[in-house]
Write a protein that holds these residues in place. Structure first.
Motif, short mmCIF file in Angstrom:
data_model
loop_
_atom_site.label_atom_id
_atom_site.label_comp_id
_atom_site.label_asym_id
_atom_site.label_seq_id
_atom_site.Cartn_x
_atom_site.Cartn_y
_atom_site.Cartn_z
N ILE A 225 0.84 -1.20 0.00
CA ILE A 225 0.00 0.00 0.00
C ILE A 225 0.87 1.25 0.00
O ILE A 225 0.57 2.24 -0.68
CB ILE A 225 -0.96 -0.01 1.20
CG1 ILE A 225 -1.91 -1.20 1.11
CG2 ILE A 225 -1.76 1.29 1.27
CD1 ILE A 225 -2.74 -1.42 2.36
N THR A 226 1.96 1.20 0.74
CA THR A 226 2.89 2.34 0.76
C THR A 226 3.45 2.60 -0.63
O THR A 226 3.52 3.76 -1.08
CB THR A 226 4.04 2.07 1.75
OG1 THR A 226 3.50 1.93 3.07
CG2 THR A 226 5.04 3.22 1.74
N LYS A 227 3.83 1.56 -1.34
CA LYS A 227 4.38 1.74 -2.68
C LYS A 227 3.32 2.27 -3.65
O LYS A 227 3.60 3.15 -4.47
CB LYS A 227 4.98 0.43 -3.18
CG LYS A 227 6.25 0.05 -2.44
CD LYS A 227 6.87 -1.24 -2.95
CE LYS A 227 8.19 -1.52 -2.22
NZ LYS A 227 8.83 -2.76 -2.67
N ALA A 228 2.11 1.74 -3.55
CA ALA A 228 1.03 2.25 -4.39
C ALA A 228 0.79 3.73 -4.13
O ALA A 228 0.54 4.52 -5.05
CB ALA A 228 -0.25 1.45 -4.15
N THR A 229 0.88 4.12 -2.87
CA THR A 229 0.63 5.52 -2.50
C THR A 229 1.76 6.42 -2.95
O THR A 229 1.54 7.55 -3.39
CB THR A 229 0.42 5.62 -0.98
OG1 THR A 229 -0.61 4.71 -0.57
CG2 THR A 229 0.00 7.02 -0.58
N GLU A 230 2.99 5.94 -2.88
CA GLU A 230 4.12 6.72 -3.37
C GLU A 230 4.01 6.96 -4.88
O GLU A 230 4.31 8.05 -5.38
CB GLU A 230 5.43 6.01 -3.04
CG GLU A 230 5.76 6.04 -1.55
CD GLU A 230 6.96 5.15 -1.21
OE1 GLU A 230 7.40 4.37 -2.08
OE2 GLU A 230 7.45 5.25 -0.06
N MET A 231 3.59 5.93 -5.62
CA MET A 231 3.36 6.10 -7.06
C MET A 231 2.29 7.16 -7.30
O MET A 231 2.42 8.00 -8.21
CB MET A 231 2.89 4.78 -7.67
CG MET A 231 3.88 3.65 -7.63
SD MET A 231 3.09 2.15 -8.28
CE MET A 231 4.29 0.92 -7.77
N SER A 232 1.23 7.10 -6.52
CA SER A 232 0.13 8.05 -6.67
C SER A 232 0.59 9.47 -6.39
O SER A 232 0.24 10.41 -7.12
CB SER A 232 -1.02 7.66 -5.75
OG SER A 232 -1.43 6.33 -5.98
N ALA A 233 1.35 9.65 -5.33
CA ALA A 233 1.86 10.98 -4.99
C ALA A 233 2.74 11.54 -6.10
O ALA A 233 2.68 12.73 -6.43
CB ALA A 233 2.64 10.92 -3.67
N GLU A 234 3.54 10.68 -6.72
CA GLU A 234 4.38 11.13 -7.83
C GLU A 234 3.52 11.57 -9.01
O GLU A 234 3.79 12.57 -9.67
CB GLU A 234 5.33 10.01 -8.26
CG GLU A 234 6.30 10.44 -9.36
CD GLU A 234 7.30 9.37 -9.74
OE1 GLU A 234 8.11 9.63 -10.65
OE2 GLU A 234 7.27 8.28 -9.14
N GLY A 235 2.44 10.81 -9.27
CA GLY A 235 1.54 11.19 -10.35
C GLY A 235 0.87 12.53 -10.11
O GLY A 235 0.76 13.36 -11.02
N HIS A 236 0.43 12.77 -8.88
CA HIS A 236 -0.22 14.04 -8.56
C HIS A 236 0.76 15.20 -8.69
O HIS A 236 0.39 16.28 -9.19
CB HIS A 236 -0.80 13.98 -7.15
CG HIS A 236 -2.12 13.28 -7.07
ND1 HIS A 236 -3.32 13.90 -7.34
CD2 HIS A 236 -2.43 11.99 -6.80
CE1 HIS A 236 -4.31 13.03 -7.21
NE2 HIS A 236 -3.80 11.86 -6.88
N THR A 237 1.97 15.00 -8.25
CA THR A 237 2.98 16.06 -8.39
C THR A 237 3.25 16.35 -9.86
O THR A 237 3.41 17.51 -10.25
CB THR A 237 4.28 15.64 -7.68
OG1 THR A 237 3.99 15.33 -6.31
CG2 THR A 237 5.32 16.75 -7.73
N ALA A 238 3.28 15.31 -10.67
CA ALA A 238 3.51 15.49 -12.11
C ALA A 238 2.39 16.28 -12.76
O ALA A 238 2.63 17.11 -13.65
CB ALA A 238 3.67 14.13 -12.79
N VAL A 239 1.15 16.04 -12.33
CA VAL A 239 0.02 16.80 -12.88
C VAL A 239 0.13 18.27 -12.49
O VAL A 239 -0.17 19.17 -13.30
CB VAL A 239 -1.32 16.19 -12.43
CG1 VAL A 239 -2.49 17.12 -12.77
CG2 VAL A 239 -1.53 14.83 -13.08
N MET A 240 0.54 18.54 -11.27
CA MET A 240 0.73 19.93 -10.86
C MET A 240 1.72 20.64 -11.78
O MET A 240 1.52 21.79 -12.18
CB MET A 240 1.22 19.99 -9.41
CG MET A 240 0.22 19.53 -8.39
SD MET A 240 0.89 19.58 -6.70
CE MET A 240 -0.39 18.67 -5.82
#
Length: 472
Positions: A225-240
């Motif tokens: 779950i931590t790894k899935a969440t880290e991937m998600s956080a990277e995606g959100h930062t990329a969209v910003m």
């Protein structure tokens, strides 16, 4: 449609080539081990009543249209107990040892047989020998070996199964293929149904047992779950970094999901939500077609699934990189509400306490801005904050959650305010939908925000949006 395709191709062409180092995933293959699944089966059997059997079915392959199927998604309880990611399988767990097909034990699994000619089209499956070897299960049979004589329900007092609730017993025939035979999973479920009918045995769902176990994560699950969440956080930062007026909602989705795939995510955890302007006020908006304009907000509720485990992260950003005074005022209320909820994310708190804290802040903030007239009027508050603040997270994006928080629980904290056009307030607030969502792990002495890598404050969001994107 042609305009959308042309725009998307132009957008995709802007993606630069990557070096070998960039292409290499940060996450190795770290699937759950056979020992993990064996431990979960043992935990289920420990909670089962005496003289009982628990029956779990895999998911079915479902036809989408003509000769195209939906992407297969395994039943999460079945995956939790076996690790097997194939259809047409059934798991039997007995409280006490029994003998089936000349094998004695408490665990039996029936799987689909190998079919090399079909596998040429659909890919290799494990078969009985493969399942036995990979998952260290002793009593493995093919589904043809299950019939009305295989299972003796006269020797059990309680049957735990949810096949009727899961609609497996429906006589499902593949459409568009001239199918005349019930699919293997429905056939096995039909046999179970006929046995229950013949013996008059009552049955009940094993949901309480599985909910209890799944509500508190094992260390191996926390890693995924931590790894899935880290991937998600990277995606959100990329969209910003990439967002700008003239971009479409689906292009924002494409940026987000590119980072999921790049890092090894098999699927999004759920259909991606990318709503701008009035669409930010639709809680489960999934169309993602609108052209974003200067002055719009973009609410992105998108997250990766990794090895079966989902994250759930939301960020709301100004498309032009700068919040308007009205957008900032609403955002700051939601941020304060989330911070107040974090304070109660600790062992011993009731699972609804973070929501109550967030709701109090939002009610007070909406009243102060004149959007509602009475902070104590729950009906007024729910007009603009209509959902709960938290839900469990794990194999399902809405996973079981313990009634009282304990170390190992993982859940979301996601307050929001949504002011749709036509709302009974000043028009300057219309089209402002803000949700901030993070994934929280309860620890022995408090909590850890697993998605903290995605900018969250006004200052940090605006700072991230000034940074260069690989999609520029």
């Amino acid at each position: 449609m042609l305009r959308r395709l042309t725009a998307f191709l132009l957008f995709a062409m802007a993606i630069p080539a990557f070096t070998d180092a960039q292409q290499k995933t940060d996450y190795p293959e770290d699937y759950l081990t056979p020992a993990f699944h064996a431990g979960r089966r043992a935990a289920v059997k420990e909670m089962m009543p005496a003289k009982s059997v628990a029956i779990f079915f895999a998911s079915q392959v479902r036809n989408r249209n003509n000769d195209v199927d939906y992407i297969f998604a395994q039943n999460k309880n079945f995956y939790y107990l076996t690790g097997l990611d194939e259809p047409n399988a059934m798991l039997l767990l007995f409280k006490e040892p029994v003998t089936i097909n000349d094998k004695t034990g408490t665990e039996f699994i029936f799987v689909q047989p190998r079919n090399p000619s079909r596998e040429m089209w659909t890919g290799k499956i494990l078969g009985a020998e493969g399942v036995r070897e990979r998952y260290k299960l002793d009593n493995v049979f093919t589904h043809e070996q299950f019939n009305t004589n295989t299972l003796d329900l006269g020797k059990v007092d309680t049957v735990l199964t949810s096949f009727r609730n899961e609609n497996i017993i429906a006589k499902y025939y593949p459409q568009g293929r001239g199918g005349t035979q019930m699919d293997p999973l429905s056939r096995m479920a039909s046999v179970v149904d006929s046995l229950l009918t013949a013996t008059g045995k009552p049955f009940r769902s094993p949901a309480r047992i599985l909910s209890t176990l799944r509500s508190v994560k094992q260390p191996e699950e926390i890693v995924l779950i931590t790894k899935a969440t880290e991937m998600s956080a990277e995606g959100h930062t990329a969209v910003m970094k990439a967002a700008k007026p003239g971009m479409t909602e689906y292009q924002a989705q494409a940026v987000m999901e590119y980072y999921f795939k790049k890092n090894g995510s098999e699927y999004p955890g759920y259909p991606s939500i990318n709503g701008s302007a009035e669409n930010s006020c639709v809680l489960h908006y999934e169309t993602n077609q609108r052209l974003m304009k200067d002055g719009d907000l973009l609410l992105s509720d998108c997250a990766a699934e990794y090895h079966g485990y989902s994250s759930d992260v939301t960020r709301t950003i100004p498309v032009n990189g700068k919040f308007t005074p009205e957008q900032k005022a609403i955002y700051e209320i939601v941020l304060e509400a989330q911070d107040s909820a974090f304070v109660l994310c600790k062992p011993g708190s009731a699972s609804n306490e973070p929501h109550m804290a967030a709701q109090r802040v939002i009610a007070r903030g909406l009243a102060k801005l004149g959007i509602i007239t009475d902070a104590n009027d729950n009906t007024q508050v729910r007009t603009y904050f209509p959902h709960g603040t938290s839900h469990g997270l794990g194999l399902d994006v809405h996973d079981p959650n313990p009634a009282r928080l304990v170390p190992g629980a993982i859940f979301t904290v996601e307050p929001g305010i949504y002011i749709a056009p036509g709302s009974k307030c000043d028009k300057k607030w219309w089209n402002i939908g803000v949700r901030i969502e993070d994934d929280i792990l309860i620890t022995a002495d408090g909590h850890k925000n697993l998605s903290a890598g995605a900018p969250r404050t006004v200052a940090d969001v605006e700072k991230a949006m000034k940074q260069k994107s690989i999609f520029d």
